[in-house]
Design a protein around this motif. Structure first.
Motif, PDB file in Angstrom:
ATOM      1  N   PRO A  47       0.635  -0.951  -0.298  1.00  0.00           N
ATOM      2  CA  PRO A  47      -0.294   0.276  -0.296  1.00  0.00           C
ATOM      3  C   PRO A  47       0.968   1.189  -0.294  1.00  0.00           C
ATOM      4  O   PRO A  47       2.163   1.459   0.621  1.00  0.00           O
ATOM      5  CB  PRO A  47      -0.821   0.457   0.725  1.00  0.00           C
ATOM      6  CG  PRO A  47      -0.196  -0.554   2.025  1.00  0.00           C
ATOM      7  CD  PRO A  47       0.675  -1.591   1.088  1.00  0.00           C
ATOM      8  N   THR A  51       1.232   4.537   1.970  1.00  0.00           N
ATOM      9  CA  THR A  51       1.062   5.075   3.277  1.00  0.00           C
ATOM     10  C   THR A  51       2.316   6.197   3.514  1.00  0.00           C
ATOM     11  O   THR A  51       1.696   7.327   4.239  1.00  0.00           O
ATOM     12  CB  THR A  51       1.679   3.489   4.198  1.00  0.00           C
ATOM     13  OG1 THR A  51       2.554   3.316   4.009  1.00  0.00           O
ATOM     14  CG2 THR A  51      -0.330   2.826   4.142  1.00  0.00           C
ATOM     15  N   ASP A  52       3.322   6.836   2.743  1.00  0.00           N
ATOM     16  CA  ASP A  52       3.830   7.551   2.714  1.00  0.00           C
ATOM     17  C   ASP A  52       3.240   9.012   1.965  1.00  0.00           C
ATOM     18  O   ASP A  52       2.300   8.967   1.150  1.00  0.00           O
ATOM     19  CB  ASP A  52       5.239   7.680   1.757  1.00  0.00           C
ATOM     20  CG  ASP A  52       6.016   8.269   2.207  1.00  0.00           C
ATOM     21  OD1 ASP A  52       6.681   8.714   3.167  1.00  0.00           O
ATOM     22  OD2 ASP A  52       5.928   9.111   1.144  1.00  0.00           O
ATOM     23  N   ARG A  57       1.693   9.187  -1.311  1.00  0.00           N
ATOM     24  CA  ARG A  57       0.242   9.285  -1.365  1.00  0.00           C
ATOM     25  C   ARG A  57       0.259  10.854  -2.030  1.00  0.00           C
ATOM     26  O   ARG A  57      -1.274  11.316  -3.082  1.00  0.00           O
ATOM     27  CB  ARG A  57      -0.416   9.611  -0.372  1.00  0.00           C
ATOM     28  CG  ARG A  57      -0.490   8.199   0.509  1.00  0.00           C
ATOM     29  CD  ARG A  57      -1.287   8.036   1.604  1.00  0.00           C
ATOM     30  NE  ARG A  57      -2.557   8.702   1.663  1.00  0.00           N
ATOM     31  CZ  ARG A  57      -3.571   7.820   1.056  1.00  0.00           C
ATOM     32  NH1 ARG A  57      -3.140   6.299   0.968  1.00  0.00           N
ATOM     33  NH2 ARG A  57      -4.654   8.463   1.475  1.00  0.00           N
ATOM     34  N   ARG A 100      -5.783  -3.899   0.725  1.00  0.00           N
ATOM     35  CA  ARG A 100      -6.006  -2.697   1.741  1.00  0.00           C
ATOM     36  C   ARG A 100      -6.266  -0.929   0.937  1.00  0.00           C
ATOM     37  O   ARG A 100      -6.258   0.160   1.902  1.00  0.00           O
ATOM     38  CB  ARG A 100      -4.282  -2.607   2.073  1.00  0.00           C
ATOM     39  CG  ARG A 100      -4.227  -3.584   2.655  1.00  0.00           C
ATOM     40  CD  ARG A 100      -2.606  -3.833   2.809  1.00  0.00           C
ATOM     41  NE  ARG A 100      -2.415  -2.957   4.251  1.00  0.00           N
ATOM     42  CZ  ARG A 100      -1.367  -3.036   4.921  1.00  0.00           C
ATOM     43  NH1 ARG A 100      -0.192  -3.439   4.268  1.00  0.00           N
ATOM     44  NH2 ARG A 100      -1.308  -1.590   6.255  1.00  0.00           N
TER      45      ARG A 100
END
Length: 249
Positions: free
Chosen positions: A50, A52-53, A57, A217
């Protein structure tokens, strides 16, 4: 006179086979890869991990350039869902050669990617214009045609090229049972010698394809304002026919 005669003989020899011999001695491959591409323009994609940073993003969801978004997805091992459409242009590098086989070679086999699903297009019909296809789920993947799925294409046909002559191959590589990283191994016959050339994906990274996961996710669709827009699992199931067969929908 003798020197002149030697010059004539050398010129005739070099014109006939000299350049091929020089290329072979220097380690030049019998074919060059003029172009290689994976079509992500209208193909649903799964990320292995996924995003997530916060910076990544912002790039993914915002109006950053397409190349920056592609770089983010590449870092998360973007893989086309169930089918990778690959285009390769090969250029002859000998006076005469014959491509006698091309084989997809599996480098990695892992569980399907479930980091995120990037839905490009709504469910609908697909137009199949692929000339060759291979299935990595099979014990010994090989390229076949739509007219004969049971016989290897290169068992019946080969591709002859001269120096600087080009051939473009459109290949569909399928994989639904796992996540695969692979390259293409080309076997070439030139000057009665068999040589092998490896074709890697764009940016010399492996080609990738992955099967559909039960759930992801994260789910995204293309935003009309640019970038990607997060969507719900339910919305993804309604849009994407490939995951409608999974337990998660």
């Amino acid at each position: 006179m003798i020197v002149a005669a030697i010059g004539v003989v050398f010129t005739a020899w070099f014109g006939a086979r000299g350049q091929d011999t020089v290329d072979h001695i220097s380690g030049e491959p019998p074919i060059n890869v003029g172009h290689v591409a994976v079509d992500h323009a209208a193909q649903d994609t799964a990320l292995r991990t996924p995003v997530t940073d916060p910076g990544e993003r912002a790039t993914l969801l915002g109006n950053a350039s397409g190349s920056r978004r592609d770089a983010v997805m590449a870092r998360h091992h973007r893989a086309p869902l169930e089918k990778a459409d690959v285009t390769v242009t090969l250029v002859g590098n000998r006076g005469s050669l014959r491509i006698i086989d091309i084989t997809p070679r599996i480098l990695e086999r892992k569980p399907v990617s479930a980091g995120a699903l990037m839905v490009y297009t709504p469910a609908g019909g697909e137009v199949d214009t692929i000339e060759l296809s291979a299935d990595l789920d099979q014990p010994a993947p090989r390229f076949t045609t739509a007219d004969d799925r049971d016989t290897s294409y290169f068992r019946k046909k080969q591709i002859d090229l001269k120096r600087d002559e080009r051939v473009t191959l459109a290949m569909s590589i399928k994989g639904s049972a796992a996540y695969y990283e692979f390259d293409l191994l080309v076997t070439v016959l030139a000057e009665d010698r068999t040589e092998q050339v490896t074709i890697k994906g764009p940016d010399t990274s492996p080609f990738r394809v992955t099967g559909a996961a039960d759930a992801y996710r994260g789910y995204y669709e293309v935003s009309p304002l640019g970038g990607w827009h997060p969507i719900s699992h339910r919305a993804a199931c309604e849009m994407e026919r490939k995951i409608q067969r999974t337990k998660g929908c």
